[in-house]
Design an enzyme around this catalytic site. Structure first.
Site, PDB file in Angstrom:
ATOM      1  N   TYR A  70       0.830  -1.216   0.000  1.00  0.00           N
ATOM      2  CA  TYR A  70       0.000   0.000   0.000  1.00  0.00           C
ATOM      3  C   TYR A  70       0.862   1.263   0.000  1.00  0.00           C
ATOM      4  O   TYR A  70       0.503   2.288  -0.572  1.00  0.00           O
ATOM      5  CB  TYR A  70      -0.981  -0.019   1.176  1.00  0.00           C
ATOM      6  N   HIS A 122     -15.343   2.686  -0.720  1.00  0.00           N
ATOM      7  CA  HIS A 122     -14.304   1.687  -0.403  1.00  0.00           C
ATOM      8  C   HIS A 122     -13.163   2.299   0.387  1.00  0.00           C
ATOM      9  O   HIS A 122     -12.049   1.767   0.396  1.00  0.00           O
ATOM     10  CB  HIS A 122     -13.784   1.036  -1.698  1.00  0.00           C
TER      11      HIS A 122
HETATM   12  N1  APR Z   1     -13.701   6.126 -19.393  1.00  0.00           N
HETATM   13  C1  APR Z   1     -14.816   5.460 -19.001  1.00  0.00           C
HETATM   14  N2  APR Z   1     -14.803   4.182 -18.535  1.00  0.00           N
HETATM   15  C2  APR Z   1     -13.598   3.570 -18.462  1.00  0.00           C
HETATM   16  C3  APR Z   1     -12.384   4.197 -18.842  1.00  0.00           C
HETATM   17  C4  APR Z   1     -12.474   5.526 -19.324  1.00  0.00           C
HETATM   18  N3  APR Z   1     -11.373   6.195 -19.721  1.00  0.00           N
HETATM   19  N4  APR Z   1     -11.359   3.301 -18.652  1.00  0.00           N
HETATM   20  C5  APR Z   1     -11.915   2.170 -18.166  1.00  0.00           C
HETATM   21  N5  APR Z   1     -13.253   2.319 -18.060  1.00  0.00           N
HETATM   22  C6  APR Z   1     -14.237   1.370 -17.530  1.00  0.00           C
HETATM   23  C7  APR Z   1     -13.964  -0.066 -17.879  1.00  0.00           C
HETATM   24  O1  APR Z   1     -14.609  -0.402 -19.126  1.00  0.00           O
HETATM   25  C8  APR Z   1     -14.627  -0.801 -16.704  1.00  0.00           C
HETATM   26  O2  APR Z   1     -16.004  -1.032 -16.969  1.00  0.00           O
HETATM   27  O3  APR Z   1     -14.123   1.436 -16.127  1.00  0.00           O
HETATM   28  C9  APR Z   1     -14.501   0.180 -15.553  1.00  0.00           C
HETATM   29  C10 APR Z   1     -13.454  -0.210 -14.532  1.00  0.00           C
HETATM   30  O4  APR Z   1     -13.877  -1.412 -13.945  1.00  0.00           O
HETATM   31  P1  APR Z   1     -13.067  -1.994 -12.673  1.00  0.00           P
HETATM   32  O5  APR Z   1     -11.601  -1.979 -12.946  1.00  0.00           O
HETATM   33  O6  APR Z   1     -13.772  -3.277 -12.282  1.00  0.00           O
HETATM   34  O7  APR Z   1     -13.297  -0.876 -11.572  1.00  0.00           O
HETATM   35  P2  APR Z   1     -14.520  -0.688 -10.600  1.00  0.00           P
HETATM   36  O8  APR Z   1     -15.813  -0.888 -11.300  1.00  0.00           O
HETATM   37  O9  APR Z   1     -14.297   0.614  -9.932  1.00  0.00           O
HETATM   38  O10 APR Z   1     -14.259  -1.876  -9.551  1.00  0.00           O
HETATM   39  C11 APR Z   1     -14.963  -1.858  -8.360  1.00  0.00           C
HETATM   40  O11 APR Z   1     -13.390  -3.525  -7.475  1.00  0.00           O
HETATM   41  O12 APR Z   1     -11.122  -3.565  -7.944  1.00  0.00           O
HETATM   42  C12 APR Z   1     -12.068  -3.491  -6.897  1.00  0.00           C
HETATM   43  O13 APR Z   1     -12.252  -2.268  -4.871  1.00  0.00           O
HETATM   44  C13 APR Z   1     -11.897  -2.170  -6.236  1.00  0.00           C
HETATM   45  O14 APR Z   1     -13.319  -0.216  -6.159  1.00  0.00           O
HETATM   46  C14 APR Z   1     -12.905  -1.290  -6.982  1.00  0.00           C
HETATM   47  C15 APR Z   1     -14.035  -2.260  -7.230  1.00  0.00           C
END
Ligand code: APR
Length: 245
Positions: A70, A122
């Site tokens: 971290y 989170h």
């Molecule tokens: N603009 C819009 N959307 C985007 C972009 C962008 N530039 N880049 C990526 N994405 C989208 C991807 O298509 C995907 O659907 O953002 C999303 C990211 O998904 P994740 O990586 O799963 O992130 P998140 O939804 O925040 O995950 C939720 O899971 O990893 C754990 O605790 C962590 O808070 C996180 C939680």
């Protein structure tokens, strides 16, 4: 993205909305260069699985290893800046009469872009939290070499993020769910809609009568519930909305 590419009716819906909820995920921070949770598992960390670094059990088993990971993530995130998506959301919050920002991101970039009172679903990378008594404090020295003892109970303090298997902070859950149930429109921005309970927020809003907007590069499980889908990078589509709202 040009404003003309925005879905018909979206701007009117935003203008007429009394209460707007933003739900953001890692995609909003992607264009700041914040390594996603899984991207951060590279280099020296590639041999670890998230479950070995981001769980209460992992911290109990090897607090120094978890702390070191971290500390590296804090260093990486502190080195980047908010991008136009964060700034556009902060602008919309300043312009619209009643908004609530719920973020799954722990990087603090919304706040650095000017958003206030964000619901950090989170937690926040730049705080510490005791797993013994729940005491939370600002991170203090970002390069602190080892997890500090809790000033309240003496247990070791870890990063103030919600690990796999941990509950969402009660106040965050309550504010997010109340905001969603009262919303006129919810924008799910840059989230895969895979991680519960955050992924249920748009449905809670929709059941309360809200319109659902998805802003993403690609379809997600949320797309089917969306009244409007804006496909493209959030750092382009959100400023396009700001430009004409
Ligand atoms: N603009 C819009 N959307 C985007 C972009 C962008 N530039 N880049 C990526 N994405 C989208 C991807 O298509 C995907 O659907 O953002 C999303 C990211 O998904 P994740 O990586 O799963 O992130 P998140 O939804 O925040 O995950 C939720 O899971 O990893 C754990 O605790 C962590 O808070 C996180 C939680």
């Amino acid at each position: 993205m040009a404003s003309a590419d925005l879905p018909a009716g979206l701007l009117d819906a935003l203008r007429q909305a009394g209460r707007v909820v933003f739900l953001t995920g890692a995609g909003v921070s992607a264009e700041s260069g914040v390594p996603t949770f899984r991207d951060a598992l590279t280099g020296l960390w590639a041999r670890f699985r998230p479950e070995e670094l981001a769980t209460p059990e992992a911290f109990r088993r090897n607090p120094q290893l978890v702390w070191d990971w971290y500390r590296e993530r804090r260093r990486q995130v502190a080195a980047v800046a908010p991008n136009p998506a964060h700034c556009a959301i902060a602008t919309l919050q300043a312009r619209l009469p009643h908004t609530l920002l719920v973020t799954q991101n722990v990087d603090g970039l919304h706040q650095r872009a000017g958003s206030v009172d964000a619901v950090e679903f989170h937690g926040n990378l730049f705080t510490n939290r005791c797993r013994g008594c729940g005491h939370t404090a600002p991170q203090g020295d970002p390069q602190l070499a080892a997890p500090p003892p809790c000033p309240e109970c003496g247990e070791l303090m870890g990063p103030g993020v919600v690990w796999f298997g941990e509950a969402i902070p009660g106040e965050a859950l309550e504010r997010a769910w109340r905001g969603a149930s009262e919303a006129d429109i919810v924008l799910a921005i840059g989230t895969s809609g895979l991680v519960t309970p955050a992924a249920s927020l748009p449905e809670v809003a929709r059941q309360g009568g809200a319109l659902v907007v998805e802003v993403n590069l690609q379809p997600t499980p949320l797309s089917a519930q969306a009244d409007f889908v804006v496909t493209g990078p959030a750092a382009q589509s959100l400023p396009a909305i700001v430009a004409v709202l």
